[in-house]
Enzyme design. Structure first.
Site, PDB file in Angstrom:
ATOM      1  N   THR A  37      87.007  59.735  46.806  1.00  0.00           N
ATOM      2  CA  THR A  37      88.267  58.985  46.889  1.00  0.00           C
ATOM      3  C   THR A  37      89.271  59.602  47.852  1.00  0.00           C
ATOM      4  OG1 THR A  37      88.037  58.116  44.656  1.00  0.00           O
ATOM      5  CG2 THR A  37      90.275  58.280  45.500  1.00  0.00           C
TER       6      THR A  37
ATOM      7  N   THR B  38      85.166  62.712  42.556  1.00  0.00           N
ATOM      8  CA  THR B  38      85.312  63.320  41.230  1.00  0.00           C
ATOM      9  C   THR B  38      84.172  62.952  40.284  1.00  0.00           C
ATOM     10  OG1 THR B  38      86.699  61.479  40.525  1.00  0.00           O
ATOM     11  CG2 THR B  38      87.835  63.439  41.350  1.00  0.00           C
TER      12      THR B  38
END
Ligand code: ASN
Length: 342
Positions: A17, A94
């Protein structure tokens, strides 16, 4: 001792991200986004900032797509640049960061420099991104050189990589190491928890890279009413190992005693069966309850307080390093690089 500004850090962008941009089908990583945004930050050129280079993977990935090939690419990148830098910051999605950090902790044998994984929940190119703070903190930790192990730096905490789990898909505090003390708290000062850090002796023969091989392994999470017979089909000679995510301290439902004969057969085929817990805290202790005793009798081994992420990574490592079945079975319950408490 060198001051921070005299240190050299390699930032490795793998995807995730932090460098993503919103597209018609959702967020995707876009080349040069991280490099461009970081270069524009005056703080990245501050006189007290360590010097840094950025290396971007040719194919940037959402971390859901990270697999053995990408772990090998990360390990090789650190290995190839090891002498030239004081520390490494790995920018990673993540979703599977805890798996990749666990993988690096085993793959990089003899590591005695910081390898700090970080990322973000909001892309750098958007307002309210948590990415810059995570990157700045990670660079400082990589440069300070106190935590000479693979760690995850996220939302003001430094955690041991192979003890970490992803906790939240939408909070800034995305990670926790529920079974191990934080390595550092990041406030005005970076407060290291000296007693919790690995203290590697400088390795006599330097860093060793053990690239991983693809491995047919499985993770089975038990649940009330599980029909173990459905899993019999996968327990063939082809399967090399299973991580069994059990209840509590290693307990499984009796379910007409269906699992134990299947595990026994698998064990006789040479499959390594490691027992982890669905609990985030505490440890596996086979034999404490009658509901776990049978597992050790049919050849399973307790993984103590190891996360499933670490157990999976450790299996890849042990098989890739070509240990014997007996050695692998023994090592799954022994501490190698801070992943479990013996
Ligand atoms: N899906 C993203 C990834 O793991 C999530 C993130 O980075 N926050 O690549």
């Amino acid at each position: 001792m060198k001051s921070l500004k005299d240190k050299k850090i390699l930032i490795i962008y793998t995807g995730g991200t932090i460098g993503m941009v919103s597209g018609p089908n959702g967020y995707i990583p876009v080349p040069n986004t991280v490099r461009d945004i970081l270069s524009q930050q005056s703080i990245m050129h501050h006189k007290d900032m360590p010097s840094w280079d950025i290396f971007e993977f040719e194919v940037l990935l959402d971390s859901s797509n990270v697999g053995v090939a990408e772990w090998n690419q990360m390990g090789r990148c650190i290995f190839d640049h090891y002498r030239d830098y004081d520390g490494f910051v790995v920018l990673h999605g993540t979703d599977t960061m805890a798996y990749s950090a666990s993988a690096m902790s085993f793959m990089l044998q003899g590591l005695d420099k910081p390898v700090v994984f970080t990322g973000s929940q909001i892309p750098l190119c958007e307002i309210r991104s948590d990415g810059l703070e995570n990157i700045f903190n990670s660079i400082c930790i990589a440069a300070e050189g106190v935590a000479r192990e693979v760690c995850i730096c996220f939302s003001g905490k430094l955690l041991r990589g192979n003890r970490t789990v992803k906790l939240s898909s939408d909070r800034f505090i995305a990670f926790e190491s529920p079974n191990y003390a934080h390595l550092a708290e990041i406030g005005i000062n970076i407060q290291y928890n000296e007693g919790a850090l690995e203290r590697p002796d400088p390795p006599a023969d330097g860093l060793k890279l053990v690239e991983f091989r693809e491995l047919p392994i499985g993770v089975i999470k038990v649940f009330p009413g599980i029909q173990f017979s459905l899993f019999e089909g996968i327990m063939t000679e082809r399967l090399r190992a299973i991580v069994l995510e059990t209840f509590g301290a290693g307990n499984i439902p009796a379910s007409d005693n269906a699992l134990l004969p299947i595990i026994k057969k698998a064990y006789e085929h040479g499959v390594i069966i490691t027992v982890c817990s669905q609990c985030l805290q505490g440890t596996v202790s086979l034999g404490t309850y009658e509901t776990s005793r049978g597992l050790s009798e049919v050849g399973a081994v307790g993984g103590a307080d190891m996360t499933t992420e670490a157990a999976v990574a450790k299996l890849y490592y042990l098989f890739s390093a070509q240990y014997s079945k007996e050695a692998i079975k023994a090592m799954m319950s022994q501490n190698m690089c801070g992943e479990l408490t013996e």
